[in-house]
Design a protein around this motif. Structure first.
Motif, PDB file in Angstrom:
ATOM      1  N   LEU A 148       0.716  -1.118  -0.026  1.00 32.99           N
ATOM      2  CA  LEU A 148      -0.015   0.070  -0.055  1.00 32.99           C
ATOM      3  C   LEU A 148       0.797   1.387  -0.090  1.00 32.99           C
ATOM      4  CD1 LEU A 148      -2.543  -1.103   2.900  1.00 32.99           C
ATOM      5  CD2 LEU A 148      -2.888  -1.120   0.339  1.00 32.99           C
ATOM      6  N   VAL A 149       0.281   2.244  -0.762  1.00 34.15           N
ATOM      7  CA  VAL A 149       1.067   3.511  -0.502  1.00 34.15           C
ATOM      8  C   VAL A 149       0.364   4.647   0.054  1.00 34.15           C
ATOM      9  CG1 VAL A 149       1.888   5.447  -1.913  1.00 34.15           C
ATOM     10  CG2 VAL A 149       2.294   3.113  -2.709  1.00 34.15           C
ATOM     11  N   SER A 150       0.818   5.322   1.361  1.00 31.77           N
ATOM     12  CA  SER A 150       0.130   6.190   1.937  1.00 31.77           C
ATOM     13  C   SER A 150       0.701   7.355   2.076  1.00 31.77           C
ATOM     14  CB  SER A 150      -0.404   5.508   3.251  1.00 31.77           C
ATOM     15  OG  SER A 150      -1.239   6.543   3.953  1.00 31.77           O
ATOM     16  N   ALA A 151       0.285   8.355   2.221  1.00 29.75           N
ATOM     17  CA  ALA A 151       0.602   9.858   2.815  1.00 29.75           C
ATOM     18  C   ALA A 151       1.188  10.082   4.125  1.00 29.75           C
ATOM     19  CB  ALA A 151      -0.354  10.824   2.704  1.00 29.75           C
ATOM     20  N   ASP A 152       0.802   8.820   4.899  1.00 29.43           N
ATOM     21  CA  ASP A 152       1.530   8.855   6.440  1.00 29.43           C
ATOM     22  C   ASP A 152       1.250   7.453   6.951  1.00 29.43           C
ATOM     23  OD1 ASP A 152      -1.162   8.649   7.580  1.00 29.43           O
ATOM     24  OD2 ASP A 152      -1.144  10.901   7.189  1.00 29.43           O
ATOM     25  N   ASP A 153       1.778   7.385   8.356  1.00 27.13           N
ATOM     26  CA  ASP A 153       1.771   5.870   8.783  1.00 27.13           C
ATOM     27  C   ASP A 153       0.593   5.807   9.653  1.00 27.13           C
ATOM     28  OD1 ASP A 153       2.317   7.567  11.047  1.00 27.13           O
ATOM     29  OD2 ASP A 153       4.096   6.509  11.372  1.00 27.13           O
ATOM     30  N   VAL A 154      -0.610   6.721   9.403  1.00 30.33           N
ATOM     31  CA  VAL A 154      -1.928   6.282   9.964  1.00 30.33           C
ATOM     32  C   VAL A 154      -2.357   4.843   9.824  1.00 30.33           C
ATOM     33  CG1 VAL A 154      -4.520   6.932  10.218  1.00 30.33           C
ATOM     34  CG2 VAL A 154      -2.639   8.581  10.361  1.00 30.33           C
ATOM     35  N   ILE A 155      -2.354   4.355   8.509  1.00 29.82           N
ATOM     36  CA  ILE A 155      -2.764   3.017   8.076  1.00 29.82           C
ATOM     37  C   ILE A 155      -2.067   1.860   8.658  1.00 29.82           C
ATOM     38  CG2 ILE A 155      -4.320   3.643   6.116  1.00 29.82           C
ATOM     39  CD1 ILE A 155      -2.368   2.517   4.268  1.00 29.82           C
ATOM     40  N   VAL A 156      -0.644   2.049   9.020  1.00 34.62           N
ATOM     41  CA  VAL A 156       0.208   1.210   9.682  1.00 34.62           C
ATOM     42  C   VAL A 156      -0.443   0.952  11.104  1.00 34.62           C
ATOM     43  CG1 VAL A 156       2.477   0.792  10.503  1.00 34.62           C
ATOM     44  CG2 VAL A 156       2.218   1.895   8.465  1.00 34.62           C
ATOM     45  N   ASP A 157      -0.672   2.151  11.789  1.00 37.38           N
ATOM     46  CA  ASP A 157      -1.328   1.860  12.874  1.00 37.38           C
ATOM     47  C   ASP A 157      -2.685   1.066  13.000  1.00 37.38           C
ATOM     48  OD1 ASP A 157       0.886   3.198  14.256  1.00 37.38           O
ATOM     49  OD2 ASP A 157      -0.240   5.083  14.097  1.00 37.38           O
ATOM     50  N   PHE A 158      -3.530   1.409  12.099  1.00 34.64           N
ATOM     51  CA  PHE A 158      -4.968   0.937  11.769  1.00 34.64           C
ATOM     52  C   PHE A 158      -4.688  -0.584  11.669  1.00 34.64           C
ATOM     53  CE2 PHE A 158      -7.987  -0.904   8.527  1.00 34.64           C
ATOM     54  CZ  PHE A 158      -9.051  -0.753   9.316  1.00 34.64           C
ATOM     55  N   TYR A 159      -3.837  -1.004  10.635  1.00 31.70           N
ATOM     56  CA  TYR A 159      -3.905  -2.742  10.583  1.00 31.70           C
ATOM     57  C   TYR A 159      -3.169  -3.214  11.705  1.00 31.70           C
ATOM     58  CZ  TYR A 159      -5.505  -1.949   5.682  1.00 31.70           C
ATOM     59  OH  TYR A 159      -6.283  -1.742   4.678  1.00 31.70           O
TER      60      TYR A 159
END
Length: 128
Positions: free
Chosen positions: A10-21
């Motif tokens: 996944l490509v993201s603008a920040d690490d928020v989805i890292v925390d989500f998963y």
């Protein structure tokens, strides 16, 4: 030839989805690696490996206007879990949003469709 592993990137603008998963699905964080192109985060558990690339230059957001079944391509991730309600609670707490469900789809199997904080579609299912 045998496939040994598949990774999802996944490509993201920040690490928020890292925390989500990590929170929603109990995935283990592997130490991030830095390069000139950005930061590569890794999450894993038995049978799954997710990479989240946060580029040094902020990427443009994806167009999420269409419903996930309305266009072709890689459109959603599916997580098979033991505790759908627990995963759903953790996902919403971590910034996810419910699109459909939870609902029973037959034979005791339950499913919910979510959006992660970046707008990616995530199906979560549990049952026999």
């Amino acid at each position: 030839m045998a496939v040994r592993q598949v990774e999802i990137g996944l490509v993201s603008a920040d690490d928020v989805i890292v925390d989500f998963y990590a929170l929603a699905f109990g995935l283990e964080r592997i130490p991030a690696s830095e390069s000139r192109s950005g930061t590569l985060h890794r999450l894993q558990a038995d049978g799954i490996s997710i990479k989240v690339m946060v580029p040094a230059r902020t990427p443009a957001p994806a167009d999420r206007a269409a419903a996930f079944l309305d266009v072709t391509g890689l459109r959603y991730l599916t997580f098979h879990v033991d505790d759908l309600d627990g995963a759903l609670d953790r996902a919403v707490t971590a910034g996810g949003a419910v699109l459909h469900g939870p609902l029973e789809i037959g034979g005791g199997r339950r499913v919910v469709v979510l959006r992660d904080p970046d707008g990616n579609t995530v199906e979560v299912t549990a049952g026999p």
